[in-house]
Design an enzyme around this catalytic site. Structure first.
Site, mmCIF file in Angstrom:
data_model
loop_
_atom_site.group_PDB
_atom_site.id
_atom_site.type_symbol
_atom_site.label_atom_id
_atom_site.label_comp_id
_atom_site.label_asym_id
_atom_site.label_seq_id
_atom_site.Cartn_x
_atom_site.Cartn_y
_atom_site.Cartn_z
ATOM 1 N N CYS A 1 0.850 -1.190 0.000
ATOM 2 C CA CYS A 1 0.000 0.000 0.000
ATOM 3 C C CYS A 1 0.885 1.239 0.000
ATOM 4 C CB CYS A 1 -0.912 0.030 1.225
ATOM 5 S SG CYS A 1 -2.060 -1.365 1.321
ATOM 6 N N GLY B 1 -0.488 0.633 -5.075
ATOM 7 C CA GLY B 1 -1.785 0.008 -4.865
ATOM 8 C C GLY B 1 -2.831 0.580 -5.795
ATOM 9 N N ASN C 1 0.303 0.549 5.931
ATOM 10 C CA ASN C 1 0.985 -0.221 4.893
ATOM 11 C C ASN C 1 1.699 -1.384 5.559
ATOM 12 O OD1 ASN C 1 2.375 -1.133 2.579
ATOM 13 N ND2 ASN C 1 4.086 0.239 2.997
ATOM 14 N N GLY C 2 1.433 -2.609 5.103
ATOM 15 C CA GLY C 2 2.132 -3.757 5.662
ATOM 16 C C GLY C 2 1.182 -4.870 6.032
ATOM 17 N N TYR D 1 11.642 -3.960 -6.838
ATOM 18 C CA TYR D 1 10.429 -3.832 -7.651
ATOM 19 C C TYR D 1 9.503 -2.695 -7.269
ATOM 20 C CZ TYR D 1 5.926 -5.096 -9.732
ATOM 21 O OH TYR D 1 4.745 -5.072 -10.412
#
Length: 543
Positions: free
Chosen positions: A2, A31, A104-105, A267
């Site tokens: 995210c 996201g 996020n996570g 990435y």
């Protein structure tokens, strides 16, 4: 995976809505499933979130109503919970004060936390999202200290003490931003620093005051004309007090240590980002250098004619690999940028069908040549196989394939949608078997030691990083989980493609279709689908 963003402007007459929109657009690569923002104006919270891209979720009539000088935003791809818009963020709880959360996570001990939140703390949990647990834990731990918080210092102490308790309870990789209505912003990062978070500032038009911003990546800080201060340290929390403009930070875990996710550099992150003092672009150049050196060791008499990247992330590594190999770098694939990235597209069949829609070949770069294709990584192998066939169809004599990352053989449990082991192409296959599976002549993966060196070599002398979270390559999890644990069996049942498709089919949860939200005219009672959260949660108003 995210993207999160938080902004506090010193001038209470300014509004952050456009800045949040622009910042979330910059973070859109993190996201594409859902987007949302919440802003605070005169102690009233205004929320808008839904499934879709940033540009689709926020229309003009939403932006008009999203007024306020402080707010947080989120772009989401689900790795926990479902795809329902009920789990789009920011999330909200009304007590104490009214707290919103962007996360996020992924938290790995969700079963224990859910039992604690619902059975011990008697708080209602409305979704399957681990983010809602983090929100409720913080709210509960903040509630009691606030009863004795009668000045700015005691308020900061209460907030940091609550973050310490959250970190002590939660396992996994996470970064989060809380908006405490009428109080300020809190940003923090897990004790291993697995998921990224940076903080920036700039001069405001109020003398002696600064504007502040948190973001998953420094590109959002740059795009909004803030100056990057630094990355939030593992186990660290920042509190920005909107009442007086002060900024405070504290280490909330004494055992914190750096193990940032190395896949961010491979990435996820944009190449123009700086994460933990490391240039993502420079680290990818190093990856290409090490990759070319391995090719020359394994195939000293190679007959490569041309080096072609798989757009877009691998371009930097492919450029440096071509330079080291002494072969021309060429663009052989042209990307249709209006097709979603296949790695984060839901469903294997959707991913496979999308490849030829997403990419088209420049046939003259392939015809009669021995082609080296460079990708950042290979997950399921669906895209790789389709691309190899496209190169052959374009006339390539031989097709060689390389990955700037090692073989992915294990699931990720810290917020990246790398799924179950059985769905990974490298699962129980060696390089020769993988090459046969995707249809290329040979394949070369980066060595893990070289990947680590590629990133650590670019770290600052002031912050030399040697340890990274590499579980998807090594099977070693910094939070202690082991392959074979019950957790991974549960992960398989939740994350495999059939399970995700089933949740997607049944996850409307009463959410209004976006098509019903684009009205040109609205009645006087229509809030334009921006939810005005009634703030009745000040201590004097709890009943």
């Amino acid at each position: 995976m995210c993207g999160i963003l938080g902004i506090l402007l010193a001038n209470e007459d300014k509004h952050v809505n456009q800045m949040l929109f622009d910042g979330l657009t910059v973070l859109q690569h993190r996201g594409q499933d859902a987007a949302g923002m919440v802003v605070a104006h005169q102690e009233r919270l205004h929320l808008r979130k839904d499934n879709g891209l940033v540009k689709d979720v926020f229309q003009q009539h939403h932006m008009v109503e999203l007024r306020g000088n402080v707010g947080i935003g989120h772009v989401r791809y689900p790795t926990a919970g479902s795809s329902s818009c009920a789990e789009a963020q920011p999330l909200y709880t009304n007590y104490p004060y009214g707290i919103c959360f962007a996360h996020n996570g992924n938290v790995t001990n969700t079963d224990d936390l859910r039992d604690k939140v619902t059975k011990e703390l008697n708080r209602h949990v409305n979704t399957d999202s681990d983010s809602e647990l983090l929100l409720n834990l913080f709210a509960e731990y903040l509630r009691v200290p606030l009863l004795n918080a009668n000045d700015d210092e005691s308020m900061a102490e209460a907030i940091f003490a609550s973050i310490e308790k959250v970190m002590s309870e939660c396992k996994g990789g996470y970064a989060g931003i809380y908006l405490i209505n009428g109080i300020g912003l809190v940003g923090y990062r897990d004790p291993h620093g697995i998921r990224p978070l940076v903080i920036g500032s700039r001069k405001s038009d109020i003398d002696g005051r600064l504007d502040y911003a948190f973001a998953s990546e420094s590109v959002a800080i740059d795009a909004l004309s803030f100056n990057l201060m630094r990355s939030v340290k593992p186990g660290e929390a920042f509190f920005i007090d909107m009442r007086n403009g002060s900024l405070k930070s504290r280490m909330c875990d004494s055992a914190a240590s750096y193990s940032p996710c190395i896949f961010e550099y491979v990435y996820f992150a944009r190449p123009d980002s700086i994460m933990d003092g490391i240039s993502v672009y420079e680290s990818r150049l190093k990856m290409g250098e090490f990759l070319a050196q391995k090719i020359m060791r394994l195939y000293p008499d190679h007959d490569i004619d041309v080096v072609i990247p798989i757009p877009d992330t691998s371009r930097t590594s492919a450029l440096q690999a071509a330079y080291i190999l002494g072969r021309p770098f060429r663009e052989g694939f042209i990307k249709n940028r209006y097709i979603a990235r296949t790695f984060i597209m839901p469903g294997q069949e959707t991913r496979k069908k999308s490849v030829r829609l997403k990419l088209n070949t420049i046939k003259s770069e392939f015809a009669g040549r021995n082609v080296l294709l460079v990708d950042d990584s290979i997950v399921r192998g669906t895209t790789a196989g389709e691309i190899v066939q496209m190169a052959k169809d374009a006339g390539a004599k031989n097709v060689y394939f390389t990955s700037a990352a090692p073989a992915i053989r294990y699931p990720n449990i810290y917020g990246i949608d790398i799924p179950t082991r059985q769905e990974l192409i490298a699962y129980e296959r060696n390089e020769e078997e993988i090459a046969k599976k995707i249809g290329c002549n040979w394949i070369v993966y980066q060595d893990l030691e070289d990947l680590i060196e590629s990133v650590s070599a670019c770290s600052s002398p002031d912050l030399p990083l040697k340890e990274f979270e590499t579980s998807c390559f090594s099977g070693k999890y910094v939070t202690g989980e082991r392959i074979g644990d019950d957790y991974f069996e549960k992960l398989h049942s939740l994350r495999n493609d059939s399970a995700q498709n089933q949740r997607r089919i049944s996850s409307n949860n009463g959410c209004e279709s976006m098509s019903n939200d684009k009205r040109l005219s609205r009645s006087s009672n229509d809030r334009g689908s921006c939810e005005a959260i009634n703030n009745n949660m000040t201590q004097a108003n709890v009943s």
